[in-house]
Write a protein that holds these residues in place. Structure first.
Motif, mmCIF file in Angstrom:
data_model
loop_
_atom_site.group_PDB
_atom_site.id
_atom_site.type_symbol
_atom_site.label_atom_id
_atom_site.label_comp_id
_atom_site.label_asym_id
_atom_site.label_seq_id
_atom_site.Cartn_x
_atom_site.Cartn_y
_atom_site.Cartn_z
ATOM 1 N N ARG A 43 0.824 -1.207 0.000
ATOM 2 C CA ARG A 43 0.000 0.000 0.000
ATOM 3 C C ARG A 43 0.862 1.263 0.000
ATOM 4 N N ARG A 44 1.920 1.255 0.787
ATOM 5 C CA ARG A 44 2.808 2.415 0.848
ATOM 6 C C ARG A 44 3.397 2.704 -0.527
ATOM 7 N N LYS A 45 3.858 1.666 -1.196
ATOM 8 C CA LYS A 45 4.461 1.840 -2.517
ATOM 9 C C LYS A 45 3.415 2.257 -3.556
ATOM 10 N N GLU A 46 2.202 1.705 -3.457
ATOM 11 C CA GLU A 46 1.133 2.101 -4.374
ATOM 12 C C GLU A 46 0.840 3.596 -4.270
ATOM 13 N N LEU A 47 1.029 4.139 -3.078
ATOM 14 C CA LEU A 47 0.790 5.563 -2.847
ATOM 15 C C LEU A 47 2.038 6.409 -3.104
ATOM 16 N N GLY A 48 3.124 5.757 -3.504
ATOM 17 C CA GLY A 48 4.350 6.468 -3.848
ATOM 18 C C GLY A 48 5.084 7.075 -2.673
ATOM 19 N N MET A 49 4.943 6.470 -1.496
ATOM 20 C CA MET A 49 5.603 6.984 -0.296
ATOM 21 C C MET A 49 6.857 6.196 0.030
ATOM 22 N N LYS A 52 10.414 6.705 5.019
ATOM 23 C CA LYS A 52 10.628 7.931 5.798
ATOM 24 C C LYS A 52 9.375 8.806 5.768
ATOM 25 N N GLU A 53 8.779 8.977 4.586
ATOM 26 C CA GLU A 53 7.558 9.790 4.472
ATOM 27 C C GLU A 53 6.405 9.166 5.267
ATOM 28 N N PHE A 54 6.258 7.864 5.150
ATOM 29 C CA PHE A 54 5.217 7.151 5.893
ATOM 30 C C PHE A 54 5.445 7.324 7.392
ATOM 31 N N ALA A 55 6.678 7.130 7.821
ATOM 32 C CA ALA A 55 7.036 7.263 9.242
ATOM 33 C C ALA A 55 6.748 8.671 9.746
ATOM 34 N N ASN A 56 7.116 9.674 8.975
ATOM 35 C CA ASN A 56 6.897 11.066 9.393
ATOM 36 C C ASN A 56 5.420 11.377 9.586
ATOM 37 N N ARG A 57 4.581 10.811 8.735
ATOM 38 C CA ARG A 57 3.138 11.063 8.843
ATOM 39 C C ARG A 57 2.536 10.392 10.071
ATOM 40 N N LEU A 58 3.223 9.356 10.564
ATOM 41 C CA LEU A 58 2.740 8.633 11.751
ATOM 42 C C LEU A 58 3.481 9.032 13.028
ATOM 43 N N PHE A 59 4.490 9.914 12.885
ATOM 44 C CA PHE A 59 5.316 10.347 14.011
ATOM 45 C C PHE A 59 6.054 9.168 14.659
ATOM 46 N N VAL A 60 6.587 8.288 13.794
ATOM 47 C CA VAL A 60 7.427 7.170 14.235
ATOM 48 C C VAL A 60 8.710 7.215 13.415
ATOM 49 N N THR A 61 9.644 6.334 13.723
ATOM 50 C CA THR A 61 10.894 6.291 12.969
ATOM 51 C C THR A 61 10.739 5.426 11.725
ATOM 52 N N ASP A 62 11.583 5.688 10.735
ATOM 53 C CA ASP A 62 11.560 4.831 9.549
ATOM 54 C C ASP A 62 12.036 3.428 9.897
ATOM 55 N N SER A 63 12.808 3.308 10.951
ATOM 56 C CA SER A 63 13.244 1.994 11.436
ATOM 57 C C SER A 63 12.039 1.178 11.920
ATOM 58 N N ALA A 64 11.091 1.829 12.577
ATOM 59 C CA ALA A 64 9.880 1.138 13.033
ATOM 60 C C ALA A 64 9.086 0.636 11.829
ATOM 61 N N VAL A 65 8.938 1.488 10.824
ATOM 62 C CA VAL A 65 8.211 1.097 9.609
ATOM 63 C C VAL A 65 8.904 -0.092 8.953
ATOM 64 N N SER A 66 10.222 -0.059 8.909
ATOM 65 C CA SER A 66 10.987 -1.160 8.329
ATOM 66 C C SER A 66 10.709 -2.469 9.068
ATOM 67 N N LYS A 67 10.666 -2.417 10.387
ATOM 68 C CA LYS A 67 10.381 -3.620 11.186
ATOM 69 C C LYS A 67 8.981 -4.151 10.908
ATOM 70 N N TRP A 68 8.018 -3.246 10.758
ATOM 71 C CA TRP A 68 6.650 -3.691 10.453
ATOM 72 C C TRP A 68 6.613 -4.373 9.101
ATOM 73 N N GLU A 69 7.242 -3.737 8.107
ATOM 74 C CA GLU A 69 7.185 -4.259 6.742
ATOM 75 C C GLU A 69 7.942 -5.571 6.575
ATOM 76 N N ARG A 70 8.954 -5.797 7.397
ATOM 77 C CA ARG A 70 9.700 -7.056 7.331
ATOM 78 C C ARG A 70 9.079 -8.138 8.203
ATOM 79 N N GLY A 71 8.001 -7.810 8.896
ATOM 80 C CA GLY A 71 7.321 -8.800 9.733
ATOM 81 C C GLY A 71 8.019 -9.075 11.044
ATOM 82 N N LEU A 72 8.840 -8.138 11.499
ATOM 83 C CA LEU A 72 9.550 -8.328 12.761
ATOM 84 C C LEU A 72 8.763 -7.809 13.952
#
Length: 105
Positions: A43-49, A52-72
């Motif tokens: 979904r993030r890629k479909e929206l062209g984000m 880092k952009e996704f993380a900023n909109r959620l007020f979290v780190t891009d590292s957190a987003v990476s962990k979610w996307e990798r299933g960690l």
């Protein structure tokens, strides 16, 4: 009783069965996290984000987003509504990790 474990004392047999059940649940949990993460990534890629952009909109780190996307890891439950808004999906879609464009209308 499972014939291959009949030789074990009763307590050990139940322990082995419980261990096997826990391993199966752990595998299911890992698969669920990976499926959820793959949905976020798609979904993030479909929206062209970027992450880092996704993380900023959620007020979290891009590292957190990476962990979610990798299933960690899963995001904190308090973020679910915001994630839905940013990714333009329903809560049902997010929690089931599948698109339901009919339900979005």
């Amino acid at each position: 009783m499972c014939a291959s474990l009949d030789f074990l004392p009763q307590g050990l047999y139940h322990g082995a069965v419980l261990q096997g059940t826990l391993r199966a649940k752990e595998r299911d949990s890992i698969e669920n996290r990976k499926s959820f993460g793959a949905f976020l990534l798609q979904r993030r890629k479909e929206l062209g984000m970027t992450q880092k952009e996704f993380a900023n909109r959620l007020f979290v780190t891009d590292s957190a987003v990476s962990k979610w996307e990798r299933g960690l890891a899963y995001p904190d439950i308090t973020l679910l509504q915001s994630i839905c808004e940013v990714l333009e999906v329903s809560e049902k879609e997010l929690l089931s990790a599948s698109e339901d464009t009919e339900g979005r209308r």
